[in-house]
Motif scaffolding. Structure first.
Motif, PDB file in Angstrom:
ATOM      1  N   MET A   1       0.831  -1.191   0.000  1.00  0.00           N
ATOM      2  CA  MET A   1       0.000   0.000   0.000  1.00  0.00           C
ATOM      3  C   MET A   1       0.872   1.250   0.000  1.00  0.00           C
ATOM      4  N   ILE A   2       0.571   2.180  -0.869  1.00  0.00           N
ATOM      5  CA  ILE A   2       1.280   3.457  -0.858  1.00  0.00           C
ATOM      6  C   ILE A   2       0.497   4.411   0.038  1.00  0.00           C
ATOM      7  N   GLN A   3       1.179   4.994   1.009  1.00  0.00           N
ATOM      8  CA  GLN A   3       0.458   5.837   1.957  1.00  0.00           C
ATOM      9  C   GLN A   3       0.195   7.231   1.411  1.00  0.00           C
ATOM     10  N   GLY A   4      -0.886   7.817   1.883  1.00  0.00           N
ATOM     11  CA  GLY A   4      -1.147   9.228   1.621  1.00  0.00           C
ATOM     12  C   GLY A   4      -1.674   9.579   0.241  1.00  0.00           C
ATOM     13  N   LEU A   5      -2.176   8.606  -0.509  1.00  0.00           N
ATOM     14  CA  LEU A   5      -2.787   8.949  -1.806  1.00  0.00           C
ATOM     15  C   LEU A   5      -4.095   9.701  -1.561  1.00  0.00           C
ATOM     16  N   SER A   7      -7.949  10.620  -1.736  1.00  0.00           N
ATOM     17  CA  SER A   7      -9.120   9.737  -1.812  1.00  0.00           C
ATOM     18  C   SER A   7      -9.600   9.548  -3.248  1.00  0.00           C
ATOM     19  N   VAL A  10      -7.503   7.213  -5.262  1.00  0.00           N
ATOM     20  CA  VAL A  10      -7.763   5.807  -4.924  1.00  0.00           C
ATOM     21  C   VAL A  10      -9.010   5.315  -5.660  1.00  0.00           C
ATOM     22  N   GLU A  11     -10.072   6.125  -5.657  1.00  0.00           N
ATOM     23  CA  GLU A  11     -11.296   5.724  -6.369  1.00  0.00           C
ATOM     24  C   GLU A  11     -11.043   5.559  -7.861  1.00  0.00           C
ATOM     25  N   SER A  14      -9.128   2.437  -8.724  1.00  0.00           N
ATOM     26  CA  SER A  14     -10.058   1.317  -8.695  1.00  0.00           C
ATOM     27  C   SER A  14     -10.867   1.254  -9.995  1.00  0.00           C
ATOM     28  N   ALA A  76      -0.548  -0.390  -4.772  1.00  0.00           N
ATOM     29  CA  ALA A  76      -0.799   0.950  -4.230  1.00  0.00           C
ATOM     30  C   ALA A  76      -2.008   1.004  -3.319  1.00  0.00           C
ATOM     31  N   ILE A  77      -3.104   0.377  -3.719  1.00  0.00           N
ATOM     32  CA  ILE A  77      -4.345   0.619  -2.967  1.00  0.00           C
ATOM     33  C   ILE A  77      -4.870  -0.592  -2.209  1.00  0.00           C
ATOM     34  N   ASP A  78      -4.398  -1.797  -2.549  1.00  0.00           N
ATOM     35  CA  ASP A  78      -4.968  -2.952  -1.854  1.00  0.00           C
ATOM     36  C   ASP A  78      -4.417  -3.051  -0.438  1.00  0.00           C
ATOM     37  N   PRO A  79      -5.287  -3.408   0.502  1.00  0.00           N
ATOM     38  CA  PRO A  79      -4.800  -3.588   1.863  1.00  0.00           C
ATOM     39  C   PRO A  79      -3.799  -4.748   1.910  1.00  0.00           C
ATOM     40  N   ASP A  80      -2.882  -4.700   2.886  1.00  0.00           N
ATOM     41  CA  ASP A  80      -1.871  -5.752   2.969  1.00  0.00           C
ATOM     42  C   ASP A  80      -2.507  -7.080   3.368  1.00  0.00           C
ATOM     43  N   THR A  83      -9.441  -7.877   3.797  1.00  0.00           N
ATOM     44  CA  THR A  83     -10.391  -7.029   4.521  1.00  0.00           C
ATOM     45  C   THR A  83     -11.806  -7.554   4.269  1.00  0.00           C
TER      46      THR A  83
ATOM     47  N   SER B 193     -15.397   0.848  -6.231  1.00  0.00           N
ATOM     48  CA  SER B 193     -14.353   1.851  -5.986  1.00  0.00           C
ATOM     49  C   SER B 193     -14.568   2.541  -4.639  1.00  0.00           C
ATOM     50  N   GLU B 196     -13.227   0.050  -2.121  1.00  0.00           N
ATOM     51  CA  GLU B 196     -11.762  -0.009  -2.143  1.00  0.00           C
ATOM     52  C   GLU B 196     -11.171   1.240  -1.489  1.00  0.00           C
ATOM     53  N   ARG B 197     -11.816   2.381  -1.733  1.00  0.00           N
ATOM     54  CA  ARG B 197     -11.336   3.592  -1.099  1.00  0.00           C
ATOM     55  C   ARG B 197     -11.494   3.502   0.422  1.00  0.00           C
ATOM     56  N   TYR B 200      -8.923   1.322   1.889  1.00  0.00           N
ATOM     57  CA  TYR B 200      -7.644   2.041   1.906  1.00  0.00           C
ATOM     58  C   TYR B 200      -7.583   2.995   3.093  1.00  0.00           C
ATOM     59  N   GLU B 201      -8.663   3.738   3.291  1.00  0.00           N
ATOM     60  CA  GLU B 201      -8.626   4.787   4.314  1.00  0.00           C
ATOM     61  C   GLU B 201      -8.802   4.272   5.732  1.00  0.00           C
ATOM     62  N   ASN B 203      -7.611   1.360   6.668  1.00  0.00           N
ATOM     63  CA  ASN B 203      -6.552   0.390   6.944  1.00  0.00           C
ATOM     64  C   ASN B 203      -5.676   0.890   8.092  1.00  0.00           C
ATOM     65  N   GLU B 209      -1.079  11.686   5.130  1.00  0.00           N
ATOM     66  CA  GLU B 209       0.028  12.646   5.224  1.00  0.00           C
ATOM     67  C   GLU B 209      -0.491  13.966   5.748  1.00  0.00           C
TER      68      GLU B 209
END
Lengths: 210, 210
Positions: A1-5, A7, A10-11, A14, A76-80, A83, B193, B196-197, B200-201, B203, B209
């Motif tokens: 996951m890339i942090q701080g994208l 919202s 992210v949508e 997807s 980038a967006i999928d949880p580790d 979920t 989407s 998924e958002r 992400y948020e 998580n 940031e």
């Protein structure tokens, strides 16, 4: 996951994935930003900026490599971890979304739906439970996200129950605005205003001003 | 109906109505634009502009008269005739929205829902039909708008059937982007989407940031 994208990025990532999933079995598939942009009805510059944010650069002559974009979006967006999601009061929509997520091996899993009419079917996919079981099922199955569609007063009551059971995100389709809190992220989708807008725009007496 | 209002204004007027409906039984109720704005999470200037578009002016000291705003919103966005709606594959959501619309005597009526599991219940509110009856029910009951949530391939097939039967607007929750045509207005809502958002948020590894 890339942090701080952002919202909205992210949508959109997807959304790009939904489009690109249908290309992934082509051999060595490439796509240009303006093609992808047309599919999702946004500007090509937005596509390029989003993909740059997750470290993808396209080939000037061939565009973006589809398999690379899909991999990078997942990173980038999928949880580790997996979920778990449940659907409340939305009939078979939960099954439809479950199948779609499974089709690209998403880490999001729809693992339960709750019906309002007291009928449970534990052998269905996903299993369907009675609402009386909601707190216990959410706890024992570690469900974190819930899509909710019930009557307004009941939605307010359920929000507390869901939060206590461990839910951290609610996508709310009930015709009432629910409030987020520090530990609970709520997104309200106002289906009534969409229906009223559609009735307005499809009305035979309605002519758009030029 | 006031012609030519911007789509987003129509949606927001619908939102204002949802908030104001809970005030309407108060005697001589007034509300300021910034109060209304806070409820729907937008700027007060937007509220004032929207209300100006439908010819409402507030009182400088007391704000807007709630009953007047509700009447003017109805005049502005409600269809002149009853517009019939159906829900396909969305469980009891159709009943919830039906009750909400009835609570303020909306001209939008949810008059049918279609279930995917072949169970029909004609005495339910709204009556529930099997999908095999969809074309005939939409025709005979003059249904114009449909909220749709089925599997992607099936959604594409159904779109043609719905259009042929007389549907002019589809609010689509199926995980596939359907295309509008000249006679069919489609709004796609991408529930995947949003999920998924939200994943992400919410998580635990995700830190926004600063």
């Amino acid at each position: 996951m890339i942090q701080g994208l952002p919202s909205l990025t992210v949508e959109r990532l997807s959304n790009y994935r939904r489009v690109l999933n249908s290309y992934q079995y082509l051999d060595e598939a490439y796509i240009f930003s303006h093609h992808l942009a047309r599919h999702v009805k946004i500007k090509a510059a937005t596509v390029r900026r989003d993909l740059m944010l997750i470290d993808i650069t396209g080939d000037q002559h061939r565009g973006y490599k589809v398999s690379e974009v899909l991999n990078k979006i997942a990173e980038a967006i999928d949880p580790d971890d997996v979920t778990n999601i449940c659907f409340v009061g939305m009939g078979h929509l939960g099954s439809t979304i479950m199948e779609y997520l499974n089709s690209y091996h998403s880490r999001l899993k729809v693992i339960a739906r709750f019906s309002l009419d007291e009928t449970a079917d534990y052998s269905a996919e996903p299993p369907s439970y009675s609402l009386t079981e909601i707190q216990q099922v959410i706890r024992s199955k570690n469900i974190k996200i819930c899509a909710l569609a019930v009557a307004p007063d009941f939605a307010r009551e359920l929000t507390t129950i869901l939060m206590t059971a461990g839910i951290t995100g609610i996508l709310n389709f009930s015709p009432v605005q629910l409030q987020s809190s520090k530990t609970l992220n709520i997104e309200n989708f106002d289906i009534v205003s969409k229906l009223e807008r559609m009735a307005y725009e499809t009305n035979p007496n309605h002519k758009k001003e030029d």
